[in-house]
Design a protein around this motif. Structure first.
Motif, mmCIF file in Angstrom:
data_model
loop_
_atom_site.group_PDB
_atom_site.id
_atom_site.type_symbol
_atom_site.label_atom_id
_atom_site.label_comp_id
_atom_site.label_asym_id
_atom_site.label_seq_id
_atom_site.Cartn_x
_atom_site.Cartn_y
_atom_site.Cartn_z
ATOM 1 N N PRO A 145 45.632 1.850 1.036
ATOM 2 C CA PRO A 145 44.778 2.784 0.296
ATOM 3 C C PRO A 145 44.646 4.110 1.039
ATOM 4 C CG PRO A 145 43.438 1.123 1.390
ATOM 5 C CD PRO A 145 44.875 0.728 1.589
ATOM 6 N N GLY A 146 44.251 5.130 0.286
ATOM 7 C CA GLY A 146 44.017 6.430 0.911
ATOM 8 C C GLY A 146 44.569 7.569 0.077
ATOM 9 N N VAL A 147 43.777 8.626 0.007
ATOM 10 C CA VAL A 147 44.229 9.850 -0.638
ATOM 11 C C VAL A 147 44.246 10.946 0.419
ATOM 12 C CG1 VAL A 147 43.236 9.180 -2.863
ATOM 13 C CG2 VAL A 147 41.918 10.640 -1.309
ATOM 14 N N ALA A 148 45.025 11.980 0.148
ATOM 15 C CA ALA A 148 45.100 13.100 1.097
ATOM 16 C C ALA A 148 44.646 14.371 0.410
ATOM 17 C CB ALA A 148 46.523 13.258 1.616
ATOM 18 N N VAL A 149 43.793 15.107 1.106
ATOM 19 C CA VAL A 149 43.309 16.390 0.600
ATOM 20 C C VAL A 149 43.790 17.499 1.534
ATOM 21 C CG1 VAL A 149 41.292 17.804 0.082
ATOM 22 C CG2 VAL A 149 41.242 15.340 -0.388
ATOM 23 N N ALA A 150 44.486 18.474 0.962
ATOM 24 C CA ALA A 150 44.834 19.677 1.730
ATOM 25 C C ALA A 150 43.876 20.781 1.308
ATOM 26 C CB ALA A 150 46.271 20.087 1.465
ATOM 27 N N PHE A 151 43.046 21.224 2.237
ATOM 28 C CA PHE A 151 42.222 22.412 1.994
ATOM 29 C C PHE A 151 43.047 23.635 2.385
ATOM 30 C CE2 PHE A 151 38.728 19.313 2.672
ATOM 31 C CZ PHE A 151 37.915 19.618 1.595
ATOM 32 N N ILE A 152 43.115 24.604 1.506
ATOM 33 C CA ILE A 152 43.777 25.865 1.846
ATOM 34 C C ILE A 152 42.906 27.018 1.338
ATOM 35 C CG2 ILE A 152 46.105 24.885 1.802
ATOM 36 C CD1 ILE A 152 46.518 26.173 -0.954
ATOM 37 N N GLY A 153 43.223 28.226 1.762
ATOM 38 C CA GLY A 153 42.533 29.386 1.226
ATOM 39 C C GLY A 153 43.294 29.956 0.038
ATOM 40 N N GLU A 154 42.640 30.857 -0.695
ATOM 41 C CA GLU A 154 43.314 31.385 -1.889
ATOM 42 C C GLU A 154 44.534 32.231 -1.529
ATOM 43 O OE1 GLU A 154 40.782 33.046 -0.643
ATOM 44 O OE2 GLU A 154 41.634 35.051 -0.637
ATOM 45 N N GLY A 155 44.546 32.760 -0.301
ATOM 46 C CA GLY A 155 45.722 33.522 0.117
ATOM 47 C C GLY A 155 46.950 32.635 0.292
ATOM 48 N N ALA A 156 46.725 31.365 0.595
ATOM 49 C CA ALA A 156 47.829 30.453 0.893
ATOM 50 C C ALA A 156 48.665 30.104 -0.333
ATOM 51 C CB ALA A 156 47.282 29.172 1.527
ATOM 52 N N VAL A 157 48.127 30.330 -1.522
ATOM 53 C CA VAL A 157 48.922 29.979 -2.717
ATOM 54 C C VAL A 157 50.131 30.898 -2.856
ATOM 55 C CG1 VAL A 157 46.955 29.039 -3.971
ATOM 56 C CG2 VAL A 157 47.607 31.419 -4.313
ATOM 57 N N ASN A 158 50.133 31.997 -2.135
ATOM 58 C CA ASN A 158 51.297 32.880 -2.187
ATOM 59 C C ASN A 158 52.322 32.552 -1.112
ATOM 60 O OD1 ASN A 158 50.162 34.226 -4.372
ATOM 61 N ND2 ASN A 158 48.918 35.493 -3.003
ATOM 62 N N GLN A 159 52.113 31.447 -0.427
ATOM 63 C CA GLN A 159 53.074 30.940 0.544
ATOM 64 C C GLN A 159 53.999 29.937 -0.139
ATOM 65 O OE1 GLN A 159 53.944 31.237 3.644
ATOM 66 N NE2 GLN A 159 52.315 32.319 4.721
ATOM 67 N N GLY A 160 55.253 29.905 0.340
ATOM 68 C CA GLY A 160 56.209 28.934 -0.192
ATOM 69 C C GLY A 160 55.761 27.496 -0.015
ATOM 70 N N ALA A 161 55.057 27.227 1.065
ATOM 71 C CA ALA A 161 54.626 25.844 1.321
ATOM 72 C C ALA A 161 53.757 25.310 0.188
ATOM 73 C CB ALA A 161 53.855 25.766 2.642
ATOM 74 N N PHE A 162 52.979 26.197 -0.430
ATOM 75 C CA PHE A 162 52.130 25.766 -1.544
ATOM 76 C C PHE A 162 52.995 25.295 -2.706
ATOM 77 C CE2 PHE A 162 50.327 26.788 -5.687
ATOM 78 C CZ PHE A 162 49.160 26.035 -5.666
ATOM 79 N N HIS A 163 53.912 26.133 -3.103
ATOM 80 C CA HIS A 163 54.754 25.798 -4.257
ATOM 81 C C HIS A 163 55.606 24.557 -3.978
ATOM 82 C CE1 HIS A 163 57.772 25.912 -7.314
ATOM 83 N NE2 HIS A 163 58.700 26.193 -6.449
ATOM 84 N N GLU A 164 56.259 24.546 -2.831
ATOM 85 C CA GLU A 164 57.144 23.422 -2.521
ATOM 86 C C GLU A 164 56.376 22.104 -2.508
ATOM 87 O OE1 GLU A 164 59.679 23.684 0.873
ATOM 88 O OE2 GLU A 164 60.343 25.725 0.430
ATOM 89 N N THR A 165 55.198 22.138 -1.912
ATOM 90 C CA THR A 165 54.460 20.882 -1.752
ATOM 91 C C THR A 165 53.813 20.442 -3.060
ATOM 92 O OG1 THR A 165 54.036 21.533 0.529
ATOM 93 C CG2 THR A 165 52.763 19.683 -0.335
#
Lengths: 328, 339
Positions: A145-165
Motif C-alpha cells: 500500500p501507499g500513495v505518493a504526493v509530489a508537491f511542486i510550485g506553480e513555476g515548476a509546471v513549466n519544467q519538462g519534469a512536470f510534463h514527462e512525469t
C-alpha cells in the motif's frame, strides 16, 4: 469529503507549528547577519525559503496520508515536512547544519530527508516529480500500500519534469498525486508573465487525469479535494492533478526585498492569513473553544522551542565528516 | 586461452544473463527504459527477458528520460533495485538533473539514511558514423561528479560480473558499455570481447582493475574498446621486442590507483588510451594519479591517445582520423622512446 473534528484540530495544530517554527527560524536567521546582510554569516547560513501562508496546502493534503505514504517536497519544504511528520528536532538541527541533523548537516534546509516517514526533497524545481512517481511504481510492483504526493510550485509546471512525469504516471496509472502550490510568484516573475494558462488544472486534460483548482487557500476545501484524489489513487484509479491558490507571505528567500510585488499586494495577503481565519471558523462552527485552540498554540510553541533549543545546543559536525556518506 | 568448459558469450548476451539471474534471485530487481520489452533493447541487453519476466518488470517507458530516471531514483529509495537504460549516453543532456542531482546526491544529502541501489546502463562510443550526438563516451563527465560509481567493461566476462555487482550494490552505478563491443554484428564486432563467461552468477568487484596483458616496458592503461586497441598495439610492439603491460580499468569510480601505480613503477612508461575527449578526462586523471604520487620512476613523460577536443564528425574518414587505434598507440610509444 469533510474533515472530522480531530482532523481539523490536527490540521490547525500543524499549521500553527509550521508558522511558529518558521517565525523562530526567521528570527534566528538574522542573527549574525546585521548590520550587513551576508548570507554566508550567522547561526543559519545559506538560502532560506519560508512557507508562511502556504500551510493549508500541506495540512489539507497530509491529513489523508499515513506514515507509509510518500511525499517529495521542494526547496520550500518546512510546512510539508511538518505535516508529514518529519522529526522536528532533527529537521531544526539540519537547518542549523548540526551533527544531529537529519543528514548530519550535509543537506541543510533544501534537502530534508526522513525515510522513517518517507519524506524527501529536491532543491531543483520540479525534480521531486520523477522520484514520487517512482516510489508509487515501487508500491505497485511490490503490491504494497501507499500513495505518493509530489508537491511542486506553480513555476515548476513549466519544467519538462512536470510534463514527462504526469504523462508517465498517467500511462502507468500510478497512485500519484501532483499538488501545485500556486503562490503566484516564481521568485520575481509572476505566474501571469510566465505561464500560458491562467490555471494549471486545465493541463490535466493533456494526461487524461482529473484536474482541480482550489481557490482561497482554504484548508477545508483542500482537505476535500485532496481526500478524493488520494482515495482514487488508493483504489488504483490513477493520478490526479491539483492546483491550490495559496500565498507566500514572505519573500522568495530571506533577504528578498520584494521590489517586484505591486504596491499593496501584501496588505491583502496578511488579511487573508489562513491561520487566524481557520481559528475563527473552528470557533464559529463549534469545532473548538478558544481555550482548546490556545492550548494547541501553547503546545505547538513548546514543540518548536524544544526543537530550536535542540538545534542550538547540538554540536557542529566534524569538518571531515564532509568526506563520508557519499556512497551507501 | 581455451578452457575445457568454454562458453563464449557476447557482452549483450552476458548483460542479459546477469539481468535475468538477478531478477530470478531478487524480485525487487526490474528493468525500465526505451524499447526493452518487445524489442529486447536496441543493443540486445534485455533480449528474451520480457517473455520470462513480463512487461511489468521489463518495462518499456515513454521517451521521457527525466521522468523514468527520476522514477528509478524514487523506486530505489523505496526499496526496489531498478536497472534503467539510457539508450545513448549522449542523451544525458535531457535528463542529467535526475542523474547527478538526485541519483548521485540523495545518499549524501540524507546522511546515509537512504540507499539508492540502482543501475544506469548506457551505451557509449562511435566508430560507425553516427556523428556527435550518438557516438560520445563522456566517461570523464560521469566519473568527475561525486556520488556515482562508474564501470565500463571490455569483455563479456567482466560485463556479466560487473552487472551483477552493480545490481547488488546499494549505491548508484553507471554501467557504460561500448556499442562496438556488444557483438551485435550490425555495429561491428570486436572478437576480443567475446570470451568465456560462466553460466553461474558471479561478481567482478567494482573498483578493481585487471591486468589484461603482462609486460615490463610500458604500461598502457585503457577501458572498454580501448583495451582491445591496446592489446593489438602490444602485439605489434612485441614484434619489436617491447613488452607492454595493458591495464583494463574496468571501473572509473572507484579508480584502482594502486594497480596503475604498481604497473608504472615496474615499466617506467605510461600511455593512456581513452575514446573520450582528451582534455579534463580519464587520461588526465590516470596520468595525475601516477605523477602526483611519484615521478622518479618515470623514464619518459606520459602520453595520452584520446579523442581530440572536437565534436564527433559523421564522415568516415574524419571520424576514423579522430578515433584512438592501435597504430596511434604504437606511434605514441615511439615518441616516448625519442623523448
Amino acid at each position: 469529503m469533510s474533515p472530522s473534528r480531530d482532523e481539523l484540530l490536527w490540521m490547525y495544530e500543524n499549521m500553527v507549528t509550521s508558522r511558529r517554527f518558521e517565525e523562530a527560524i526567521a528570527k534566528i536567521y538574522f542573527e549574525g547577519k546585521t548590520p550587513v546582510f551576508n548570507m554566508a554569516n550567522g547561526t543559519i547560513p545559506g538560502e532560506m525559503h519560508l512557507s508562511d501562508g502556504q500551510e493549508p496546502v500541506a495540512v489539507g493534503v497530509c491529513a489523508h496520508l499515513k506514515e507509509e505514504d510518500i511525499v517529495t517536497a521542494t526547496h520550500r519544504p518546512h510546512h510539508q515536512a511538518i505535516a508529514k511528520g518529519v522529526d522536528l528536532k532533527r529537521m531544526a538541527a539540519e537547518i542549523f547544519g548540526k551533527k544531529t541533523g537529519l543528514s548530519g548537516g550535509r543537506g541543510g534546509h533544501m534537502h530534508i530527508f526522513d525515510p522513517d516517514v518517507n519524506f524527501a526533497c529536491s532543491g531543483i524545481i520540479g525534480q521531486g516529480m520523477g522520484p514520487a512517481a517512482g516510489a508509487a511504481l515501487s508500491r505497485v510492483l511490490q503490491k504494497k500500500p501507499g500513495v505518493a504526493v509530489a508537491f511542486i510550485g506553480e513555476g515548476a509546471v513549466n519544467q519538462g519534469a512536470f510534463h514527462e512525469t504526469m504523462n508517465l504516471a498517467a500511462v502507468w496509472k500510478l497512485p500519484f498525486i501532483c499538488v501545485i502550490e500556486d503562490n503566484a510568484w516564481g521568485i520575481s516573475v509572476s505566474k501571469r508573465e510566465s505561464t500560458a494558462v491562467e490555471r494549471n488544472d486545465v493541463r490535466a486534460a493533456a494526461y487524461g487525469v482529473p484536474g482541480h483548482y482550489i481557490e482561497g487557500n482554504d484548508p477545508y476545501k483542500i482537505y476535500d479535494i485532496a481526500g478524493e484524489a488520494i482515495a482514487r489513487a488508493r483504489a488504483g484509479e490513477g493520478p490526479t492533478l491539483i492546483e491550490v491558490e495559496t500565498y507566500r507571505l514572505a519573500g522568495h528567500f530571506m533577504g528578498d526585498a520584494e521590489g517586484y510585488r505591486p504596491e499593496g499586494e501584501k496588505d491583502g495577503l496578511f488579511e487573508a492569513d489562513p491561520i487566524p481565519k481557520m481559528r475563527a471558523r473552528l470557533i464559529a462552527d463549534g469545532d473548538a473553544t478558544e481555550a482548546a485552540l490556545d492550548e494547541i498554540e501553547t503546545k505547538s510553541q513548546a514543540r518548536v522551542d524544544e526543537a530550536i533549543a535542540f538545534a542550538r545546543e547540538s554540536d557542529d559536525p566534524a569538518p571531515e565528516d564532509a568526506l563520508t556518506s557519499v556512497f551507501a | 586461452m581455451t578452457q575445457s568448459n568454454e562458453r563464449k558469450l557476447t557482452i549483450a548476451r552476458s548483460m542479459a544473463e546477469a539481468l535475468a539471474q538477478e531478477m530470478r534471485r531478487d524480485e525487487k530487481v526490474f528493468v525500465m527504459g526505451e524499447d526493452l520489452a518487445a524489442l529486447g533493447g536496441v543493443y540486445g541487453n534485455t533480449r528474451g527477458l520480457a517473455d520470462e519476466f513480463g512487461t511489468d518488470r521489463i518495462r518499456d517507458t515513454p521517451i521521457s528520460e527525466t521522468a523514468f530516471i527520476g522514477a528509478a531514483v524514487g523506486a530505489a529509495m523505496d526499496g526496489m533495485r531498478p536497472v534503467v537504460e539510457l539508450m545513448f549516453v549522449d542523451f544525458f543532456g535531457v535528463c542529467f538533473d535526475a542523474i547527478y542531482n538526485l541519483m548521485a546526491k540523495n545518499i549524501y544529502f540524507s546522511g546515509g539514511s537512504v540507499k539508492v541501489p540502482m543501475v544506469l546502463m548506457t551505451s557509449t562510443g562511435g566508430g560507425y558514423s553516427d556523428a556527435g550526438q550518438h557516438s560520445q563516451c563522456v566517461y570523464g563527465t560521469f566519473a568527475h561528479l561525486p556520488g556515482m560509481k562508474v564501470v565500463a567493461p571490455s569483455n563479456a566476462y567482466d560485463a556479466k560480473g560487473l552487472m551483477t555487482a552493480a545490481i547488488r550494490d546499494d549505491s548508484p552505478v553507471v554501467y557504460m558499455y561500448h556499442k562496438g563491443l556488444q557483438g551485435m554484428g550490425w555495429l561491428g564486432t570486436e572478437e576480443g570481447a567475446i570470451v568465456h563467461t560462466p553460466e553461474e552468477d558471479y561478481t567482478v568487484p567494482i573498483g578493481k582493475a585487471a591486468i589484461a596483458r603482462k609486460g615490463t616496458d610500458v604500461t598502457i592503461v585503457s577501458l572498454g574498446i580501448g583495451v582491445h586497441h591496446a592489446l593489438r598495439a602490444a602485439e605489434t610492439l612485441a614484434e619489436g621486442g617491447v613488452e607492454a603491460e595493458v591495464v583494463d580499468l574496468r571501473s572509473l569510480v572507484p579508480l584502482d590507483r594502486d594497480t596503475i601505480r604498481e604497473s608504472v613503477a615496474k615499466t617506467g612508461r605510461l600511455i593512456v588510451v581513452d575514446e573520450d575527449y582528451s582534455s579534463y578526462g580519464v587520461a588526465a586523471e590516470v596520468i595525475a594519479t601516477v605523477v602526483e604520487n611519484e615521478i622518479t620512476n618515470l623514464k619518459a613523460p606520459p602520453k595520452r591517445v584520446a579523442y581530440p577536443d572536437v565534436p564527433i564528425p559523421f564522415a568516415r574518414v574524419m571520424e576514423q582520423f579522430c578515433l584512438p587505434n592501435a597504430q596511434k598507440i604504437v606511434a605514441a610509444y615511439k615518441e616516448l622512446q625519442t623523448a
